[in-house]
Design a protein around this motif. Structure first.
Motif, PDB file in Angstrom:
ATOM      1  N   GLU A  40       0.819  -1.206   0.000  1.00  0.00           N
ATOM      2  CA  GLU A  40       0.000   0.000   0.000  1.00  0.00           C
ATOM      3  C   GLU A  40       0.856   1.261   0.000  1.00  0.00           C
ATOM      4  O   GLU A  40       1.948   1.291   0.561  1.00  0.00           O
ATOM      5  CB  GLU A  40      -0.917   0.046   1.224  1.00  0.00           C
ATOM      6  N   GLN A  41       0.330   2.300  -0.626  1.00  0.00           N
ATOM      7  CA  GLN A  41       0.935   3.622  -0.571  1.00  0.00           C
ATOM      8  C   GLN A  41       0.041   4.498   0.302  1.00  0.00           C
ATOM      9  O   GLN A  41      -1.147   4.650   0.022  1.00  0.00           O
ATOM     10  CB  GLN A  41       1.057   4.216  -1.978  1.00  0.00           C
ATOM     11  N   ILE A  42       0.627   5.063   1.361  1.00  0.00           N
ATOM     12  CA  ILE A  42      -0.126   5.890   2.304  1.00  0.00           C
ATOM     13  C   ILE A  42       0.267   7.344   2.085  1.00  0.00           C
ATOM     14  O   ILE A  42       1.453   7.677   2.086  1.00  0.00           O
ATOM     15  CB  ILE A  42       0.173   5.490   3.756  1.00  0.00           C
ATOM     16  N   LEU A  43      -0.717   8.212   1.909  1.00  0.00           N
ATOM     17  CA  LEU A  43      -0.440   9.628   1.736  1.00  0.00           C
ATOM     18  C   LEU A  43      -0.283  10.264   3.108  1.00  0.00           C
ATOM     19  O   LEU A  43      -1.244  10.409   3.863  1.00  0.00           O
ATOM     20  CB  LEU A  43      -1.567  10.304   0.957  1.00  0.00           C
ATOM     21  N   GLU A  44       0.959  10.634   3.457  1.00  0.00           N
ATOM     22  CA  GLU A  44       1.252  11.181   4.775  1.00  0.00           C
ATOM     23  C   GLU A  44       0.982  12.678   4.865  1.00  0.00           C
ATOM     24  O   GLU A  44       0.669  13.193   5.940  1.00  0.00           O
ATOM     25  CB  GLU A  44       2.706  10.900   5.149  1.00  0.00           C
ATOM     26  N   ALA A  45       1.136  13.406   3.776  1.00  0.00           N
ATOM     27  CA  ALA A  45       0.903  14.850   3.785  1.00  0.00           C
ATOM     28  C   ALA A  45       0.501  15.276   2.381  1.00  0.00           C
ATOM     29  O   ALA A  45       1.024  14.765   1.387  1.00  0.00           O
ATOM     30  CB  ALA A  45       2.159  15.598   4.237  1.00  0.00           C
ATOM     31  N   VAL A  46      -0.443  16.233   2.303  1.00  0.00           N
ATOM     32  CA  VAL A  46      -0.946  16.702   1.014  1.00  0.00           C
ATOM     33  C   VAL A  46      -1.033  18.217   1.040  1.00  0.00           C
ATOM     34  O   VAL A  46      -1.474  18.809   2.022  1.00  0.00           O
ATOM     35  CB  VAL A  46      -2.348  16.120   0.715  1.00  0.00           C
ATOM     36  N   SER A  47      -0.618  18.860  -0.049  1.00  0.00           N
ATOM     37  CA  SER A  47      -0.773  20.299  -0.216  1.00  0.00           C
ATOM     38  C   SER A  47      -1.563  20.528  -1.500  1.00  0.00           C
ATOM     39  O   SER A  47      -1.215  20.008  -2.558  1.00  0.00           O
ATOM     40  CB  SER A  47       0.584  21.000  -0.307  1.00  0.00           C
ATOM     41  N   GLY A  48      -2.639  21.309  -1.404  1.00  0.00           N
ATOM     42  CA  GLY A  48      -3.496  21.536  -2.555  1.00  0.00           C
ATOM     43  C   GLY A  48      -4.753  20.693  -2.443  1.00  0.00           C
ATOM     44  O   GLY A  48      -4.925  19.900  -1.509  1.00  0.00           O
ATOM     45  N   ASP A  49      -5.641  20.870  -3.388  1.00  0.00           N
ATOM     46  CA  ASP A  49      -6.914  20.154  -3.382  1.00  0.00           C
ATOM     47  C   ASP A  49      -6.750  18.816  -4.094  1.00  0.00           C
ATOM     48  O   ASP A  49      -6.636  18.752  -5.321  1.00  0.00           O
ATOM     49  CB  ASP A  49      -7.982  20.999  -4.074  1.00  0.00           C
ATOM     50  N   GLY A  50      -6.732  17.767  -3.305  1.00  0.00           N
ATOM     51  CA  GLY A  50      -6.585  16.436  -3.888  1.00  0.00           C
ATOM     52  C   GLY A  50      -7.897  15.799  -4.273  1.00  0.00           C
ATOM     53  O   GLY A  50      -7.921  14.700  -4.833  1.00  0.00           O
ATOM     54  N   THR A  51      -9.014  16.485  -4.008  1.00  0.00           N
ATOM     55  CA  THR A  51     -10.338  15.903  -4.268  1.00  0.00           C
ATOM     56  C   THR A  51     -10.519  15.451  -5.709  1.00  0.00           C
ATOM     57  O   THR A  51     -11.010  14.331  -5.948  1.00  0.00           O
ATOM     58  CB  THR A  51     -11.441  16.907  -3.889  1.00  0.00           C
ATOM     59  N   PRO A  52     -10.147  16.276  -6.701  1.00  0.00           N
ATOM     60  CA  PRO A  52     -10.336  15.816  -8.089  1.00  0.00           C
ATOM     61  C   PRO A  52      -9.569  14.536  -8.405  1.00  0.00           C
ATOM     62  O   PRO A  52      -9.952  13.793  -9.310  1.00  0.00           O
ATOM     63  CB  PRO A  52      -9.797  16.995  -8.916  1.00  0.00           C
ATOM     64  N   PHE A  53      -8.494  14.295  -7.659  1.00  0.00           N
ATOM     65  CA  PHE A  53      -7.680  13.103  -7.906  1.00  0.00           C
ATOM     66  C   PHE A  53      -8.076  11.945  -6.988  1.00  0.00           C
ATOM     67  O   PHE A  53      -7.471  10.877  -7.035  1.00  0.00           O
ATOM     68  CB  PHE A  53      -6.199  13.435  -7.705  1.00  0.00           C
ATOM     69  N   GLY A  54      -9.043  12.189  -6.111  1.00  0.00           N
ATOM     70  CA  GLY A  54      -9.478  11.149  -5.186  1.00  0.00           C
ATOM     71  C   GLY A  54      -8.473  10.844  -4.109  1.00  0.00           C
ATOM     72  O   GLY A  54      -8.419   9.707  -3.613  1.00  0.00           O
ATOM     73  N   ILE A  55      -7.673  11.850  -3.713  1.00  0.00           N
ATOM     74  CA  ILE A  55      -6.657  11.619  -2.686  1.00  0.00           C
ATOM     75  C   ILE A  55      -6.822  12.617  -1.551  1.00  0.00           C
ATOM     76  O   ILE A  55      -7.335  13.718  -1.739  1.00  0.00           O
ATOM     77  CB  ILE A  55      -5.224  11.724  -3.248  1.00  0.00           C
ATOM     78  N   ALA A  56      -6.406  12.216  -0.372  1.00  0.00           N
ATOM     79  CA  ALA A  56      -6.427  13.068   0.816  1.00  0.00           C
ATOM     80  C   ALA A  56      -5.409  12.513   1.790  1.00  0.00           C
ATOM     81  O   ALA A  56      -4.972  11.361   1.670  1.00  0.00           O
ATOM     82  CB  ALA A  56      -7.817  13.084   1.452  1.00  0.00           C
ATOM     83  N   GLN A  57      -5.012  13.338   2.744  1.00  0.00           N
ATOM     84  CA  GLN A  57      -4.074  12.864   3.754  1.00  0.00           C
ATOM     85  C   GLN A  57      -4.644  11.643   4.454  1.00  0.00           C
ATOM     86  O   GLN A  57      -5.793  11.627   4.872  1.00  0.00           O
ATOM     87  CB  GLN A  57      -3.790  13.966   4.778  1.00  0.00           C
ATOM     88  N   GLY A  58      -3.836  10.586   4.567  1.00  0.00           N
ATOM     89  CA  GLY A  58      -4.283   9.343   5.182  1.00  0.00           C
ATOM     90  C   GLY A  58      -4.811   8.329   4.187  1.00  0.00           C
ATOM     91  O   GLY A  58      -5.061   7.177   4.565  1.00  0.00           O
TER      92      GLY A  58
END
Length: 313
Positions: A40-58
Motif C-alpha cells: 500500500e501507498q499511504i499519503l502522509e501529507a498533502v498540499s493543494g486540493d486532492g479531491t479531483p484526484f481522489g486523494i487526501a491525507q491518510g
C-alpha cells in the motif's frame, strides 16, 4: 525567487512547507508525500486540493495502481508533463479515474538507504512547462523532505522509548516491592524482556514466592503460571505489547521441556533464549534461602552442560 523559497524551506524545514513550495514553483495543482507500507501507498501529507484526484491525507492506495510503483520499477519516467501521451500511463486506471494530466515523482530515501516512500506532484491538465530542471528541483526537495521525515521518526521513536522506559521502571518497582530478590535479579539483566520476564510474579501468592525452601509439585505448578500472567500484563500495555510473546516464552527449554507451552528450538523467540541464559546465570551466582551461590566458573560450566538441552546451543 525559487532559490529564496528553497533556502527558506532548508532553513525552516517542514514537509508541508516543502509541498507548498513545490506547488508554487512548479505551478502544479497538488503535491504530496507518501509512505510505502508493504503493498500500500499511504499519503502522509498533502498540499493543494486532492479531491479531483481522489486523494487526501491518510488515503491508502494499492501500490500496483500507482504511478509511483511503475516509476520505481522503471516502467514509467519520473517526469510526465503529459501523462496521456505515455503509452503505459495512458492505460492505467488512475489516469482515467482521477483525470491526471501531468505527474512527477521522486523517491524519499532515508540516510540508511531505506526507501520510505515518494514525493509527488501533479495537475489535472498537461503541463508542458515541466522540464528535467524541474525534476532536479523536485529531487532537492525530496532530500529535504526525507531528512524531515527521518527527524520526525527519530523523535517519535525517542518518545516511545521514554514511555516504555517509564512503564518498565514502574513495573520493576512493583516487582521489587513483592520480591526483593526478583527486583535485584531483573535489574542485573539489562534487556527489556529479561527485565520484565518476572512481572507475572506480582500475582504469585506470598506463601509460594517467599517460601524459604524448595517448592513442592503443587507450588511449582502455581509458580509456572507467572510467564502467562506476565505476558497478559505486558500485552495490555500500549508500547510494550510486542514483548508479550517473548516474556511468555522465557522459561521454555531448547529441548521442549520448558513451560508454559512446551516450545522447542527455533519456536522460542530469540530474546527469550538469550534471557533464559542470563536468568539462569544470575540465579546460580546469587545466594538463595536454600543454597549458597555458585562461583562464576561453576555457573558457566553448568550453562555449557545445558547447551542443546535447556539452553539454545
Amino acid at each position: 525567487m525559487s532559490i529564496d523559497r528553497l533556502a527558506d524551506v532548508a532553513q525552516h524545514p517542514s514537509v508541508q512547507a516543502a509541498l507548498a513550495t513545490i506547488r508554487d514553483i512548479l505551478n502544479v495543482d497538488v503535491a504530496y508525500a507518501t509512505h510505502h507500507d508493504g503493498d500500500e501507498q499511504i499519503l502522509e501529507a498533502v498540499s493543494g486540493d486532492g479531491t479531483p484526484f481522489g486523494i487526501a491525507q491518510g488515503s491508502r492506495i494499492p501500490m500496483e495502481l500507482t504511478y509511483c510503483s511503475r516509476i520505481l520499477e522503471g516502467a514509467l519516467p519520473p517526469l510526465m508533463p503529459d501523462v496521456r501521451a505515455d503509452p503505459v500511463a495512458a492505460t492505467m486506471p488512475m489516469t482515467q479515474a482521477a483525470g491526471v494530466g501531468a505527474f512527477a515523482s521522486v523517491p524519499l530515501v532515508l540516510s540508511d538507504g531505506t526507501l520510505h516512500g515518494t514525493l509527488c506532484c501533479g495537475s489535472s491538465e498537461a503541463a508542458p512547462h515541466l522540464t528535467e530542471r524541474d525534476l532536479r528541483f523536485l529531487h532537492v526537495l525530496g532530500r529535504i523532505v526525507a531528512d524531515q521525515v527521518e527527524r520526525e521518526l527519530r523523535e517519535r521513536h525517542a518518545q516511545r522509548s521514554r514511555i516504555e522506559d517509564a512503564m518498565v521502571a514502574a513495573l520493576l518497582t512493583a516487582v521489587a516491592a513483592r520480591d526483593g530478590y526478583t527486583g535485584e535479579h531483573s535489574d542485573a539483566v539489562v534487556e527489556h524482556v529479561a527485565l520484565l520476564h518476572d512481572v507475572g510474579k506480582l500475582g504469585t501468592p506470598d506463601s509460594v514466592l517467599h517460601k524459604p525452601g524448595p517448592l513442592d509439585p503443587q507450588e511449582w505448578a502455581i509458580m509456572r503460571e507467572h510467564p502467562v500472567a506476565g505476558a497478559r500484563i505486558i500485552g495490555a500495555l500500549p508500547g510494550l505489547e510486542r514483548l508479550a510473546p517473548a516474556i511468555r516464552a522465557e522459561h521454555e527449554r531448547w529441548d521442549g521441556g520448558g513451560y508454559p507451552d512446551g516450545l522447542a528450538g527455533e519456536e522460542i523467540p530469540i530474546a527469550s533464549r538469550v534471557s533464559l541464559v542470563c536468568d539462569a546465570y544470575h540465579a546460580m551466582t546469587s545466594d538463595r534461602p536454600y543454597r549458597r551461590a555458585l562461583g562464576h566458573a561453576a555457573a558457566v560450566q553448568q550453562l555449557r552442560e545445558g547447551a542443546g538441552t535447556q539452553f539454545c546451543p
